[in-house]
Design an enzyme around this catalytic site. Structure first.
Site, PDB file in Angstrom:
ATOM      1  N   ARG A  37       0.823  -1.223   0.000  1.00 54.29           N
ATOM      2  CA  ARG A  37       0.000   0.000   0.000  1.00 54.29           C
ATOM      3  C   ARG A  37       0.852   1.266   0.000  1.00 54.29           C
ATOM      4  O   ARG A  37       0.455   2.275  -0.591  1.00 54.29           O
ATOM      5  CB  ARG A  37      -0.927   0.001   1.213  1.00 54.29           C
ATOM      6  CG  ARG A  37      -2.087  -0.959   1.035  1.00 54.29           C
ATOM      7  CD  ARG A  37      -2.940  -1.020   2.261  1.00 54.29           C
ATOM      8  NE  ARG A  37      -4.244  -1.600   1.956  1.00 54.29           N
ATOM      9  CZ  ARG A  37      -5.162  -1.855   2.874  1.00 54.29           C
ATOM     10  NH1 ARG A  37      -4.929  -1.590   4.148  1.00 54.29           N
ATOM     11  NH2 ARG A  37      -6.325  -2.365   2.527  1.00 54.29           N
ATOM     12  N   LYS A 198     -18.090 -17.206   3.205  1.00 56.93           N
ATOM     13  CA  LYS A 198     -19.551 -17.121   3.297  1.00 56.93           C
ATOM     14  C   LYS A 198     -20.248 -16.605   2.051  1.00 56.93           C
ATOM     15  O   LYS A 198     -19.759 -15.686   1.393  1.00 56.93           O
ATOM     16  CB  LYS A 198     -19.915 -16.208   4.463  1.00 56.93           C
ATOM     17  CG  LYS A 198     -19.498 -16.801   5.791  1.00 56.93           C
ATOM     18  CD  LYS A 198     -19.839 -15.876   6.922  1.00 56.93           C
ATOM     19  CE  LYS A 198     -19.612 -16.584   8.255  1.00 56.93           C
ATOM     20  NZ  LYS A 198     -19.879 -15.707   9.377  1.00 56.93           N
ATOM     21  N   GLY A 348      -7.033  -8.490  -0.157  1.00 63.07           N
ATOM     22  CA  GLY A 348      -7.170  -9.538   0.850  1.00 63.07           C
ATOM     23  C   GLY A 348      -6.491 -10.839   0.464  1.00 63.07           C
ATOM     24  O   GLY A 348      -5.383 -10.843  -0.060  1.00 63.07           O
ATOM     25  N   GLY A 371     -12.449  -4.450   1.683  1.00 64.58           N
ATOM     26  CA  GLY A 371     -13.853  -4.038   1.834  1.00 64.58           C
ATOM     27  C   GLY A 371     -14.299  -3.102   0.728  1.00 64.58           C
ATOM     28  O   GLY A 371     -15.389  -3.237   0.171  1.00 64.58           O
TER      29      GLY A 371
HETATM   30  P1  AMP Z   1     -13.766 -14.194   3.291  1.00 64.22           P
HETATM   31  O1  AMP Z   1     -13.283 -13.297   4.373  1.00 64.22           O
HETATM   32  O2  AMP Z   1     -15.240 -14.401   3.250  1.00 64.22           O
HETATM   33  O3  AMP Z   1     -13.160 -13.881   1.937  1.00 64.22           O
HETATM   34  O4  AMP Z   1     -13.211 -15.651   3.681  1.00 64.22           O
HETATM   35  C1  AMP Z   1     -11.844 -15.972   3.757  1.00 64.22           C
HETATM   36  C2  AMP Z   1     -11.725 -17.216   4.588  1.00 64.22           C
HETATM   37  O5  AMP Z   1     -12.502 -18.258   4.026  1.00 64.22           O
HETATM   38  C3  AMP Z   1     -10.320 -17.769   4.687  1.00 64.22           C
HETATM   39  O6  AMP Z   1      -9.849 -17.540   5.988  1.00 64.22           O
HETATM   40  C4  AMP Z   1     -10.481 -19.257   4.389  1.00 64.22           C
HETATM   41  O7  AMP Z   1      -9.821 -20.085   5.319  1.00 64.22           O
HETATM   42  C5  AMP Z   1     -11.983 -19.456   4.517  1.00 64.22           C
HETATM   43  N1  AMP Z   1     -12.437 -20.610   3.745  1.00 64.22           N
HETATM   44  C6  AMP Z   1     -12.262 -20.843   2.439  1.00 64.22           C
HETATM   45  N2  AMP Z   1     -12.764 -22.039   2.099  1.00 64.22           N
HETATM   46  C7  AMP Z   1     -13.291 -22.586   3.220  1.00 64.22           C
HETATM   47  C8  AMP Z   1     -13.950 -23.818   3.527  1.00 64.22           C
HETATM   48  N3  AMP Z   1     -14.164 -24.742   2.573  1.00 64.22           N
HETATM   49  N4  AMP Z   1     -14.346 -24.025   4.794  1.00 64.22           N
HETATM   50  C9  AMP Z   1     -14.104 -23.100   5.742  1.00 64.22           C
HETATM   51  N5  AMP Z   1     -13.492 -21.928   5.531  1.00 64.22           N
HETATM   52  C10 AMP Z   1     -13.089 -21.667   4.283  1.00 64.22           C
END
Ligand code: AMP
Length: 391
Positions: A37, A198, A348, A371
């Site tokens: 950054r 999610k 990220g 974000g």
């Molecule tokens: P996000 O912040 O929604 O982009 O999610 C990122 C996180 O999703 C990372 O820390 C990953 O470890 C988690 N992640 C990715 N695939 C899976 C999975 N199959 N089960 C649980 N966590 C996951």
């Protein structure tokens, strides 16, 4: 076309310029561990120096909660920054008050003054009008180059813009051009690769892009909720029960556009050393969890990626923090990097995977904001951009 005035549209000669940068970088034992950054802000700062301006830099760092805390001081960042630029760099340990006013007044053209963390004052995140006015009083012109905080409405990026001419820096312009303009009028085929934990965090992205993409390629934990919505048993996999209804609606609405993994890596516990095996998608055995994409899925997704002209990628394909389950994400990084398409990567985890693989240079645009880049993909307006003067 970029709608806001930028530093190229105004006279900056001998002006005092207040630049909101995003120097919110990770520190370890008081040392900068990732300077992405900081380096991304340099073209704007160098441009201002070349215009013979006096440059005041402000940023937040972490979440100090509205009070001064040493571990969130920008001093180590200022020390680091000094070595990246050929100019006199001064630091003042507050961002408002008599001392800051004095330092700003004495600042010469071609010099840089870095202010202390704006979030040491609760007024910053409250977008207190008085703080916006005080920051503005330090300078003739305001430049916003902090894309990472452009989705926030704070005193140092929105409040200040009411008082003095307010324009975009080069980084903010670049981010908006890729994450906004390129994506709203993409060269086709256009695909969005979405991962992460999610579905709930990406619903608005899917809604916004559904009419534009040729395919959504879905990986990561969010795929599990779609599988559960299709009636598969998911064992111990991460599933958002509360999002099953919306997942069903998305599946119906997107039809053949939304592609899910066809094989997955599963494990018998959520740990780095768990037993694992790769299976075709189907019911997941009790007490096992989906942790990553399998090779057949990568192959299938890879073919589509290679045929596309515009690609946006946000979110890891598996639990990539554990080496045993990082293959999907790192292979995806390689496939995206090797594509000849315009490639745009949200900040990220996906950006981190590219960096770790040494492939960042092969990507057209890697966003500096997590974000904020999601907000752009959702089609939302960013307050930090809206506050700037129109062209
Ligand atoms: P996000 O912040 O929604 O982009 O999610 C990122 C996180 O999703 C990372 O820390 C990953 O470890 C988690 N992640 C990715 N695939 C899976 C999975 N199959 N089960 C649980 N966590 C996951």
């Amino acid at each position: 076309m970029f709608q806001k005035k930028t530093i190229k549209d105004i006279d900056l000669n001998e002006k005092k310029v207040f630049v909101r940068v995003d120097f919110n970088v990770p520190l370890k034992n008081g040392k900068v561990v990732d300077d992405t950054r900081i380096k991304a802000a340099i073209p704007t700062i160098q441009y201002l120096l070349n215009c013979n301006a006096a440059v005041i830099l402000a940023s937040h760092l972490g979440r100090p909660g509205g009070e001064p805390k040493e571990e969130f001081s920008l001093k180590p960042v200022a020390d680091y920054f000094e070595h990246l630029i050929d100019a006199r760099v001064l630091f003042v340990n507050d961002c408002m008050g008599a001392m800051v006013e004095e330092a700003a007044k004495n600042l010469q053209n071609g010099e840089i003054l870095i202010l202390e963390n704006t979030r040491f004052h609760p007024e910053e995140e409250a977008n207190d009008p008085l703080m916006g006015a005080k920051l503005a009083s330090l300078a003739d012109v305001f430049v916003n180059d902090a894309f990472g905080t452009a989705h926030r409405e704070h005193a140092s990026n929105v409040g200040i813009a009411k008082h003095i001419p307010a324009v975009s820096g080069l980084l903010l312009e670049r981010e908006i051009n890729y994450l906004g303009n390129t994506i709203s009028d993409p060269e086709k085929p256009f695909i969005a690769i979405l991962g992460g934990a999610k579905v709930s965090g990406k619903i608005n992205v899917i809604d916004n892009l559904a009419g534009k993409v040729d395919y959504f390629l879905i990986g990561g934990g969010m795929a599990n909720t779609f599988f559960a919505a299709q009636g598969y048993k998911m064992g111990d996999s991460l599933v958002e029960e509360e999002s099953l209804g919306i997942a069903k609606e998305i599946l119906k609405g997107t039809g053949k556009k939304l592609l899910l993994p066809i094989d997955v890596v599963i494990s018998d516990e959520f740990s780095a050393s768990a037993n694992n095996k790769t299976i075709p998608i189907g019911d997941i055995p009790e007490s096992w969890s989906i942790m990553d994409l399998g090779p057949l899925s990568l192959n299938k997704f890879g073919k589509i990626i290679r045929d596309s002209k515009t690609i946006v990628w946000n979110g890891p394909m598996g639990v990539f923090e554990f080496p045993a389950f990082a293959k999907g994400t790192f292979s995806m990084a390689k496939i995206v990097a090797e594509s000849n398409a315009v490639t745009i990567v949200g900040g990220g985890d996906s950006a981190a995977a590219l960096k770790e693989s040494g492939l960042s240079e092969k990507i057209t645009h890697i966003s500096t904001g997590g974000g904020a880049s999601l907000k752009m993909l959702e089609g939302s307006l960013l307050p930090g951009l809206e506050a700037l003067n129109d062209k």
